[in-house]
Scaffold this motif. Sequence first.
Motif, short mmCIF file in Angstrom:
data_model
loop_
_atom_site.label_atom_id
_atom_site.label_comp_id
_atom_site.label_asym_id
_atom_site.label_seq_id
_atom_site.Cartn_x
_atom_site.Cartn_y
_atom_site.Cartn_z
N ASN A 51 -68.78 23.02 -53.98
CA ASN A 51 -67.69 22.05 -53.93
C ASN A 51 -66.36 22.78 -54.11
OD1 ASN A 51 -69.40 19.76 -53.72
ND2 ASN A 51 -69.80 19.90 -55.91
N ILE A 52 -65.29 22.12 -53.71
CA ILE A 52 -63.97 22.71 -53.86
C ILE A 52 -63.76 23.13 -55.32
CG2 ILE A 52 -62.85 20.47 -54.19
CD1 ILE A 52 -60.43 21.61 -52.66
N GLY A 53 -63.28 24.34 -55.52
CA GLY A 53 -63.03 24.86 -56.86
C GLY A 53 -64.21 25.57 -57.51
N ASP A 54 -65.40 25.46 -56.93
CA ASP A 54 -66.58 26.14 -57.49
C ASP A 54 -66.47 27.65 -57.28
OD1 ASP A 54 -67.74 23.73 -58.17
OD2 ASP A 54 -69.28 23.78 -56.60
N PHE A 55 -66.91 28.40 -58.28
CA PHE A 55 -67.02 29.85 -58.14
C PHE A 55 -68.32 30.16 -57.42
CE2 PHE A 55 -63.85 29.80 -61.40
CZ PHE A 55 -63.17 31.01 -61.30
#
Length: 170
Positions: A51-55
Amino acid sequence: MKSAKWENIFKGWDHSESKTVVTLKQVPVFKNFSNKEFLELEKLIHHRQYNIGDFIFKNRAPGEGMYIIMQGSVKITIGTRNNNENILAELEEGDFFGELALFDDEARSANAIATNDSQLLGFFTQDLMSLQGRNPVLGQKILFNLGGVLGERLRGTNRLLINSQSSTKD
């Protein structure tokens, strides 16, 4: 008049490539592969969703392999603490990163963070070792292509360093 017998004989001839193979064909690490080699490689590929922002991985984490962006986007950064983020690269569909991990056991030197919801393909060191045992020629082809990609990236980094040194002298 159509014959059902002929329709059955030709059924499936219009089989198209999977989205995975289409994505793999864009990656220089897999250049000059035959269709059969792509099908063998496809069996080793791992699908991952972020997801957006996941490392995808963090700086100093163990390097387990490379990633290919099938859908979405990723940024490669250093210094994410205290709002001191430096973006090294912004990658999109068809781009790949983390390939150095296929060569050594060193920790990651940067972060990889999803900037959109993303579908990635993972090709990991264990997959390469397994492939080397089963199909040494294909494994060598990957390693040779990887060497070429790394050489090209190193030459690009050298050019950037030379340009930055010459601009500071002016």
